[in-house]
Design an enzyme around this catalytic site. Sequence first.
Site, PDB file in Angstrom:
ATOM      1  N   LYS A  45     -28.340 -10.990 -57.971  1.00 21.59           N
ATOM      2  CA  LYS A  45     -27.173 -12.029 -58.571  1.00 21.59           C
ATOM      3  C   LYS A  45     -27.050 -13.013 -58.012  1.00 21.59           C
ATOM      4  CE  LYS A  45     -24.540  -8.398 -60.673  1.00 21.59           C
ATOM      5  NZ  LYS A  45     -23.044  -7.768 -60.570  1.00 21.59           N
ATOM      6  N   ARG A  96     -26.323  -0.140 -57.995  1.00 25.50           N
ATOM      7  CA  ARG A  96     -27.043  -0.364 -59.315  1.00 25.50           C
ATOM      8  C   ARG A  96     -27.977  -1.549 -58.978  1.00 25.50           C
ATOM      9  NH1 ARG A  96     -26.521  -3.985 -63.574  1.00 25.50           N
ATOM     10  NH2 ARG A  96     -26.682  -3.294 -65.720  1.00 25.50           N
TER      11      ARG A  96
END
Length: 269
Positions: free
Chosen positions: A214, A248
């Site tokens: 991210k 995740r």
Amino acid sequence: MKIGNRFFDTKNHTYIMGILNVTPDSFSDGGKWNHMDEALKHTEAMIADGADIIDIGGESTRPGHTPVSADEEAQRVLPVIEAVKKHFDIPVSVDTFKSSVAESSIQAGADLVNDIWGLKYDPKMAAVIAKYDVACCLMHNKSNTEYQNFVIDMLAETQECVNLARQAGIKDEKIMLDPGIGFGKTFEMNLEAMNHLELFQNLGFPVLLGTSRKSMIGLALDLPVDQRVEGTLATSVIGVMKGCSFVRVHDVKENKRVIQMTEAILGRR
């Protein structure tokens, strides 16, 4: 916690949710797994590398993404969910915030609904999850970055998601929470959320951490999306140490190894 046909020891171990995006525009792997053969091969590889759950998504949620209709999203994910369930014995999660997509995905075999809006986007979502008695992941999210006290507000807003679930009849043992790194937060807020992950344990539910590749990592390291594995691994280690039950991730093998090493040091093996 039971997800599909598998029990997860969420108090003593950190499990891996492998990401399978069947979208043309996901920020990290858009278009790579759009075709069924590639999707199944990638699923097989993630399972071999140590994935415990496969999370299938049909709409990118990156900043600036192009929204898709529920019909188009369903057309993307349903065949893949059915194929993964047919070929592999592994719990499957559907990454959607639309109740109609969630319902058809559950009917196709999905065991968990991963809602990035924590039941706050679609007022019918909670009822669908309760109706089928499946597991759910409720993520903290909001459309702005305005807070009175960031950490306190984030926890209170996550509790609101839990309240919506309970009001709809979703059982506590079916709920996990996600702090929502990268959603409704500035760069500094994302770092602060990571630094206070242990506070999510006070809400009383297993926590899923989703940081893989991210922008928080890209900004901290000044690196493009395809060079963020090491940064992701650092967040996974912190996640294990602060009690997260799931991570995740895109890079399953690398995360599996750092989790095993961290758990060995902590005496959880």
